[in-house]
Motif scaffolding. Sequence first.
Motif, PDB file in Angstrom:
ATOM      1  N   UNK A   1       0.820  -1.237   0.046  1.00  0.00           N
ATOM      2  CA  UNK A   1       0.076  -0.011   0.135  1.00  0.00           C
ATOM      3  C   UNK A   1       0.776   1.387  -0.023  1.00  0.00           C
ATOM      4  N   UNK A   2       2.112   1.047   0.320  1.00  0.00           N
ATOM      5  CA  UNK A   2       3.185   2.373   0.653  1.00  0.00           C
ATOM      6  C   UNK A   2       3.378   2.594   1.865  1.00  0.00           C
ATOM      7  N   UNK A   3       3.141   1.962   2.831  1.00  0.00           N
ATOM      8  CA  UNK A   3       3.457   2.489   4.292  1.00  0.00           C
ATOM      9  C   UNK A   3       4.759   2.458   4.494  1.00  0.00           C
ATOM     10  N   UNK A   4       5.424   1.429   4.313  1.00  0.00           N
ATOM     11  CA  UNK A   4       6.913   1.391   4.418  1.00  0.00           C
ATOM     12  C   UNK A   4       7.756   2.544   3.813  1.00  0.00           C
ATOM     13  N   UNK A   5       7.360   2.747   2.471  1.00  0.00           N
ATOM     14  CA  UNK A   5       7.986   3.696   1.803  1.00  0.00           C
ATOM     15  C   UNK A   5       7.761   5.260   2.200  1.00  0.00           C
ATOM     16  N   UNK A   6       6.537   5.204   2.750  1.00  0.00           N
ATOM     17  CA  UNK A   6       6.377   6.683   3.546  1.00  0.00           C
ATOM     18  C   UNK A   6       7.312   6.965   4.640  1.00  0.00           C
ATOM     19  N   UNK A   7       7.370   5.908   5.484  1.00  0.00           N
ATOM     20  CA  UNK A   7       8.409   6.020   6.513  1.00  0.00           C
ATOM     21  C   UNK A   7       9.590   6.106   5.826  1.00  0.00           C
ATOM     22  N   UNK A   8      10.094   5.432   5.004  1.00  0.00           N
ATOM     23  CA  UNK A   8      11.893   5.318   4.637  1.00  0.00           C
ATOM     24  C   UNK A   8      11.989   7.013   4.117  1.00  0.00           C
ATOM     25  N   UNK A   9      11.111   7.782   3.551  1.00  0.00           N
ATOM     26  CA  UNK A   9      11.078   8.820   3.152  1.00  0.00           C
ATOM     27  C   UNK A   9      11.458   9.906   4.334  1.00  0.00           C
ATOM     28  N   UNK A  10      10.841   9.632   5.320  1.00  0.00           N
ATOM     29  CA  UNK A  10      10.955  10.436   6.588  1.00  0.00           C
ATOM     30  C   UNK A  10      12.446  10.353   7.169  1.00  0.00           C
ATOM     31  N   UNK A  11      13.226   9.296   6.918  1.00  0.00           N
ATOM     32  CA  UNK A  11      14.585   9.366   7.524  1.00  0.00           C
ATOM     33  C   UNK A  11      15.523   9.255   6.272  1.00  0.00           C
ATOM     34  N   UNK A  12      15.047   9.766   5.198  1.00  0.00           N
ATOM     35  CA  UNK A  12      15.738   9.985   3.874  1.00  0.00           C
ATOM     36  C   UNK A  12      16.416   8.389   3.254  1.00  0.00           C
ATOM     37  N   UNK A  13      15.703   7.355   3.577  1.00  0.00           N
ATOM     38  CA  UNK A  13      16.420   6.138   2.971  1.00  0.00           C
ATOM     39  C   UNK A  13      15.861   6.169   1.608  1.00  0.00           C
ATOM     40  N   UNK A  14      14.760   6.757   1.372  1.00  0.00           N
ATOM     41  CA  UNK A  14      14.411   6.888   0.046  1.00  0.00           C
ATOM     42  C   UNK A  14      13.882   8.226  -0.331  1.00  0.00           C
ATOM     43  N   UNK A  15      13.845   8.820  -1.385  1.00  0.00           N
ATOM     44  CA  UNK A  15      13.828  10.035  -1.897  1.00  0.00           C
ATOM     45  C   UNK A  15      12.554  10.144  -2.584  1.00  0.00           C
ATOM     46  N   UNK A  16      11.763  11.351  -2.490  1.00  0.00           N
ATOM     47  CA  UNK A  16      10.574  11.459  -3.206  1.00  0.00           C
ATOM     48  C   UNK A  16      10.680  11.696  -4.864  1.00  0.00           C
ATOM     49  N   UNK A  17       9.829  11.432  -5.847  1.00  0.00           N
ATOM     50  CA  UNK A  17      10.133  11.712  -7.182  1.00  0.00           C
ATOM     51  C   UNK A  17       9.495  13.063  -7.276  1.00  0.00           C
ATOM     52  N   UNK A  18       8.539  13.331  -6.816  1.00  0.00           N
ATOM     53  CA  UNK A  18       7.811  14.781  -6.659  1.00  0.00           C
ATOM     54  C   UNK A  18       7.157  14.951  -5.349  1.00  0.00           C
ATOM     55  N   UNK A  19       7.209  16.259  -4.949  1.00  0.00           N
ATOM     56  CA  UNK A  19       6.420  16.781  -3.697  1.00  0.00           C
ATOM     57  C   UNK A  19       7.715  16.978  -2.702  1.00  0.00           C
TER      58      UNK A  19
END
Length: 226
Positions: A39-57
Amino acid sequence: MIKFDNLTKIYEPDSVVLDNVNLHIGQGEFVSLVGQSGAGKTTLMKILTKEELPTKGNAYVDGDDLNDIKGGAVQLLRRKIGNVYQDFKILDGKTAFENVAFALEVSGATQEEIEEDVPRVLAIVGLANKIDSFSHQMSGGEKQRLAIARALIHRPKILLADEPTGNLDMVNGYEVLKLLEKINEFGTTVVLATHDSKLVNTIGKRVITMEKGRVVKDQEHGRYVI
């Protein structure tokens, strides 16, 4: 405390994991982030710690735009955020004390600070009597409480718990849930990502439901109905 503004994450070539997410989580809230796997839950959390970067926004933590945080500032950001995972991620060759102390050592804490802070945090999570125990001497619930102690040692403003009860039976799962609620009462913002409907419905607080990368429901006092 946490804000997502038109946040999108796409894995090339065309896998949309987060789709234009707009969300605000206030200081001191306890939020259950629910939805099926993918659903995207884990990715949302990883963006908060900059383990992942958003494509937009944009994503904001404590008023700071994460797009502007780079280099050494990333480590300072991560000290504001404690992380608890389904698979514990504790160090098997170290005692409970050493596991928590290690998180302080890598941030340059003094031995005096370590000897004062580690027992205090272990007591908060109910592991004062396990201070010299190794992981093989602990139950699954005790291992998860140790992981929570390690996440708390830097006094984070936010605690992210990603499926923290996924490897636990119901009794231990409820113990971990009660501990997260206790931490929230201290003023820490808690975001619990889970698909365990029984736990979510026990909490009786804000529930954000995600589906295919979108927020489809946001209830102040919600339930998770599969």
